[in-house]
Structure formats: structure tokens, C-alpha cells
Design a protein around this motif. Structure first.
Motif, PDB file in Angstrom:
ATOM      1  N   GLU A  21       0.811  -1.230   0.000  1.00 54.81           N
ATOM      2  CA  GLU A  21       0.000   0.000   0.000  1.00 54.81           C
ATOM      3  C   GLU A  21       0.844   1.280   0.000  1.00 54.81           C
ATOM      4  O   GLU A  21       0.335   2.340  -0.348  1.00 54.81           O
ATOM      5  CB  GLU A  21      -0.903   0.026   1.243  1.00 54.81           C
ATOM      6  N   ASN A  22       2.098   1.169   0.411  1.00 55.73           N
ATOM      7  CA  ASN A  22       2.879   2.375   0.655  1.00 55.73           C
ATOM      8  C   ASN A  22       4.235   2.383  -0.044  1.00 55.73           C
ATOM      9  O   ASN A  22       5.223   2.884   0.497  1.00 55.73           O
ATOM     10  CB  ASN A  22       3.072   2.572   2.165  1.00 55.73           C
ATOM     11  N   VAL A  23       4.284   1.840  -1.259  1.00 58.94           N
ATOM     12  CA  VAL A  23       5.501   1.836  -2.067  1.00 58.94           C
ATOM     13  C   VAL A  23       5.229   2.623  -3.340  1.00 58.94           C
ATOM     14  O   VAL A  23       4.236   2.371  -4.026  1.00 58.94           O
ATOM     15  CB  VAL A  23       5.944   0.392  -2.413  1.00 58.94           C
ATOM     16  N   PHE A  24       6.129   3.556  -3.647  1.00 60.17           N
ATOM     17  CA  PHE A  24       5.922   4.453  -4.780  1.00 60.17           C
ATOM     18  C   PHE A  24       7.202   4.577  -5.608  1.00 60.17           C
ATOM     19  O   PHE A  24       8.301   4.526  -5.069  1.00 60.17           O
ATOM     20  CB  PHE A  24       5.500   5.842  -4.291  1.00 60.17           C
ATOM     21  N   HIS A  25       7.013   4.766  -6.899  1.00 59.55           N
ATOM     22  CA  HIS A  25       8.132   4.956  -7.820  1.00 59.55           C
ATOM     23  C   HIS A  25       8.269   6.451  -8.097  1.00 59.55           C
ATOM     24  O   HIS A  25       7.310   7.085  -8.537  1.00 59.55           O
ATOM     25  CB  HIS A  25       7.857   4.174  -9.108  1.00 59.55           C
ATOM     26  N   TYR A  26       9.393   7.010  -7.827  1.00 57.51           N
ATOM     27  CA  TYR A  26       9.768   8.416  -8.012  1.00 57.51           C
ATOM     28  C   TYR A  26       9.245   9.358  -6.931  1.00 57.51           C
ATOM     29  O   TYR A  26      10.000  10.152  -6.391  1.00 57.51           O
ATOM     30  CB  TYR A  26       9.372   8.971  -9.382  1.00 57.51           C
ATOM     31  N   TYR A  27       7.960   9.337  -6.619  1.00 52.30           N
ATOM     32  CA  TYR A  27       7.450  10.268  -5.607  1.00 52.30           C
ATOM     33  C   TYR A  27       6.180   9.714  -4.968  1.00 52.30           C
ATOM     34  O   TYR A  27       5.504   8.870  -5.538  1.00 52.30           O
ATOM     35  CB  TYR A  27       7.156  11.652  -6.208  1.00 52.30           C
ATOM     36  N   ALA A  28       5.891  10.206  -3.770  1.00 45.04           N
ATOM     37  CA  ALA A  28       4.680   9.809  -3.053  1.00 45.04           C
ATOM     38  C   ALA A  28       3.896  11.073  -2.734  1.00 45.04           C
ATOM     39  O   ALA A  28       4.319  11.887  -1.921  1.00 45.04           O
ATOM     40  CB  ALA A  28       5.030   9.070  -1.775  1.00 45.04           C
ATOM     41  N   LYS A  29       2.785  11.224  -3.386  1.00 43.93           N
ATOM     42  CA  LYS A  29       1.976  12.425  -3.205  1.00 43.93           C
ATOM     43  C   LYS A  29       1.052  12.264  -1.999  1.00 43.93           C
ATOM     44  O   LYS A  29       0.423  11.227  -1.815  1.00 43.93           O
ATOM     45  CB  LYS A  29       1.155  12.678  -4.469  1.00 43.93           C
ATOM     46  N   ASP A  30       0.991  13.300  -1.193  1.00 40.38           N
ATOM     47  CA  ASP A  30       0.067  13.384  -0.051  1.00 40.38           C
ATOM     48  C   ASP A  30       0.289  12.297   0.997  1.00 40.38           C
ATOM     49  O   ASP A  30      -0.658  11.854   1.641  1.00 40.38           O
ATOM     50  CB  ASP A  30      -1.387  13.356  -0.532  1.00 40.38           C
ATOM     51  N   THR A  32       2.129  11.191   4.620  1.00 38.51           N
ATOM     52  CA  THR A  32       2.641  11.886   5.792  1.00 38.51           C
ATOM     53  C   THR A  32       3.479  11.014   6.713  1.00 38.51           C
ATOM     54  O   THR A  32       4.180  11.529   7.571  1.00 38.51           O
ATOM     55  CB  THR A  32       1.476  12.476   6.609  1.00 38.51           C
ATOM     56  N   ASP A  33       3.414   9.678   6.563  1.00 38.47           N
ATOM     57  CA  ASP A  33       4.167   8.812   7.467  1.00 38.47           C
ATOM     58  C   ASP A  33       4.243   7.397   6.893  1.00 38.47           C
ATOM     59  O   ASP A  33       3.306   6.933   6.237  1.00 38.47           O
ATOM     60  CB  ASP A  33       3.493   8.777   8.844  1.00 38.47           C
ATOM     61  N   LYS A  34       5.361   6.744   7.126  1.00 35.95           N
ATOM     62  CA  LYS A  34       5.590   5.333   6.792  1.00 35.95           C
ATOM     63  C   LYS A  34       5.331   5.007   5.330  1.00 35.95           C
ATOM     64  O   LYS A  34       4.368   4.340   4.984  1.00 35.95           O
ATOM     65  CB  LYS A  34       4.782   4.432   7.705  1.00 35.95           C
ATOM     66  N   TYR A  35       6.227   5.482   4.491  1.00 34.65           N
ATOM     67  CA  TYR A  35       6.123   5.169   3.070  1.00 34.65           C
ATOM     68  C   TYR A  35       7.515   5.029   2.454  1.00 34.65           C
ATOM     69  O   TYR A  35       8.493   5.556   2.972  1.00 34.65           O
ATOM     70  CB  TYR A  35       5.284   6.201   2.322  1.00 34.65           C
ATOM     71  N   ILE A  36       7.551   4.289   1.355  1.00 32.01           N
ATOM     72  CA  ILE A  36       8.790   3.987   0.646  1.00 32.01           C
ATOM     73  C   ILE A  36       8.710   4.590  -0.756  1.00 32.01           C
ATOM     74  O   ILE A  36       7.697   4.431  -1.437  1.00 32.01           O
ATOM     75  CB  ILE A  36       8.999   2.467   0.522  1.00 32.01           C
ATOM     76  N   VAL A  37       9.765   5.259  -1.158  1.00 30.62           N
ATOM     77  CA  VAL A  37       9.887   5.770  -2.517  1.00 30.62           C
ATOM     78  C   VAL A  37      11.181   5.201  -3.089  1.00 30.62           C
ATOM     79  O   VAL A  37      12.225   5.276  -2.451  1.00 30.62           O
ATOM     80  CB  VAL A  37       9.939   7.312  -2.557  1.00 30.62           C
ATOM     81  N   TRP A  38      11.086   4.630  -4.272  1.00 29.34           N
ATOM     82  CA  TRP A  38      12.293   4.103  -4.922  1.00 29.34           C
ATOM     83  C   TRP A  38      12.410   4.687  -6.320  1.00 29.34           C
ATOM     84  O   TRP A  38      11.418   5.089  -6.915  1.00 29.34           O
ATOM     85  CB  TRP A  38      12.273   2.574  -4.958  1.00 29.34           C
ATOM     86  N   ALA A  39      13.647   4.738  -6.810  1.00 33.90           N
ATOM     87  CA  ALA A  39      13.876   5.259  -8.156  1.00 33.90           C
ATOM     88  C   ALA A  39      15.223   4.770  -8.663  1.00 33.90           C
ATOM     89  O   ALA A  39      16.162   4.591  -7.893  1.00 33.90           O
ATOM     90  CB  ALA A  39      13.858   6.779  -8.159  1.00 33.90           C
ATOM     91  N   GLU A  40      15.287   4.557  -9.950  1.00 34.87           N
ATOM     92  CA  GLU A  40      16.557   4.281 -10.599  1.00 34.87           C
ATOM     93  C   GLU A  40      17.223   5.619 -10.893  1.00 34.87           C
ATOM     94  O   GLU A  40      16.546   6.582 -11.226  1.00 34.87           O
ATOM     95  CB  GLU A  40      16.366   3.444 -11.864  1.00 34.87           C
ATOM     96  N   ASP A  41      18.538   5.659 -10.744  1.00 33.65           N
ATOM     97  CA  ASP A  41      19.260   6.913 -10.922  1.00 33.65           C
ATOM     98  C   ASP A  41      20.230   6.890 -12.094  1.00 33.65           C
ATOM     99  O   ASP A  41      20.378   7.882 -12.802  1.00 33.65           O
ATOM    100  CB  ASP A  41      20.057   7.261  -9.660  1.00 33.65           C
ATOM    101  N   SER A  42      20.916   5.771 -12.272  1.00 29.78           N
ATOM    102  CA  SER A  42      21.963   5.745 -13.285  1.00 29.78           C
ATOM    103  C   SER A  42      22.444   4.321 -13.530  1.00 29.78           C
ATOM    104  O   SER A  42      22.031   3.391 -12.841  1.00 29.78           O
ATOM    105  CB  SER A  42      23.160   6.591 -12.832  1.00 29.78           C
ATOM    106  N   GLU A  43      23.326   4.206 -14.487  1.00 32.63           N
ATOM    107  CA  GLU A  43      23.983   2.927 -14.697  1.00 32.63           C
ATOM    108  C   GLU A  43      25.086   2.791 -13.665  1.00 32.63           C
ATOM    109  O   GLU A  43      25.801   3.743 -13.372  1.00 32.63           O
ATOM    110  CB  GLU A  43      24.572   2.889 -16.107  1.00 32.63           C
ATOM    111  N   GLY A  44      25.192   1.598 -13.096  1.00 29.00           N
ATOM    112  CA  GLY A  44      26.291   1.309 -12.182  1.00 29.00           C
ATOM    113  C   GLY A  44      27.443   0.733 -12.979  1.00 29.00           C
ATOM    114  O   GLY A  44      27.843   1.269 -14.004  1.00 29.00           O
TER     115      GLY A  44
END
Length: 111
Positions: A21-30, A32-44
């Protein structure tokens, strides 16, 4: 053939198992607490040979935001990444005064 999206799916799947319920790609709109945001940044790291890319790793971040000091989700995230054989390190932990949140940031790499 090097497939970028399948590498990213591995990160998403691990995180969704923890909290669908609380996992987001790039951003989490609205949120306020206990959430995960993940994003790819670059080639390793990558491997090239015979004038072509043979293997590619992708690097990115996982950010966890919580108001709870000692939140058990922090360990759960690390345990899940380890169990999935995803390379990571804890990049920073900071308190954000404007939101009253503790912000954990991990840098991950998948290939």
C-alpha cells in the motif's frame, strides 16, 4: 540482450512484498508517514566486450520516511534486499524538520 525493466522489477517486487500500500516509484503524493519511494538513478558497473555491452547494472535509491524512532521497517527493508541478493548500502539517515520525518536512504545496484 540486456533488459533494463526486468532489473527494475526486481526492486519493485521486493518492496511491494514489504508494504504493497505504501511503495511508490519516483514520488509519493500526499503521504505523511511510513512510506517507501524508490527510483533508478543511473547505470552502475557494466561490462563491455567485442564492441558491445555484455552486462549492465542499474543503480538507484530507496527512501523510507517514518515518524517512528526505531521503526522495525528499517531492518525489514535491509533483510529483504539481502534475501533477494540485491547489493545496497545505507547512504544516509536524516531528520527532516519541515515534515517531522526520519528519512532513511539506501543506494542499491542490480544487474
Amino acid at each position: 540482450m540486456i533488459i533494463l525493466l526486468s532489473k527494475l522489477k526486481k526492486i519493485e517486487d521486493v518492496l511491494l512484498e514489504l508494504d504493497p500500500e505504501n511503495v511508490f516509484h519516483y514520488y509519493a503524493k500526499d503521504r505523511t508517514d511510513k512510506y517507501i519511494v524508490w527510483a533508478e538513478d543511473s547505470e552502475g558497473s557494466s561490462v563491455e566486450g567485442d564492441d558491445q555491452k555484455i552486462n549492465q547494472s542499474i543503480q538507484g535509491t530507496i527512501d523510507y520516511f517514518t515518524k517512528e524512532d526505531g521503526d522495525p521497517m528499517v531492518d525489514k527493508i535491509q533483510e529483504a534486499l539481502t534475501a533477494a541478493c540485491i547489493s545496497f548500502y545505507l547512504g544516509s539517515v536524516q531528520y527532516e524538520e519541515e515534515t517531522d520525518l526520519i528519512h532513511y536512504e539506501w543506494i542499491w545496484e542490480v544487474s
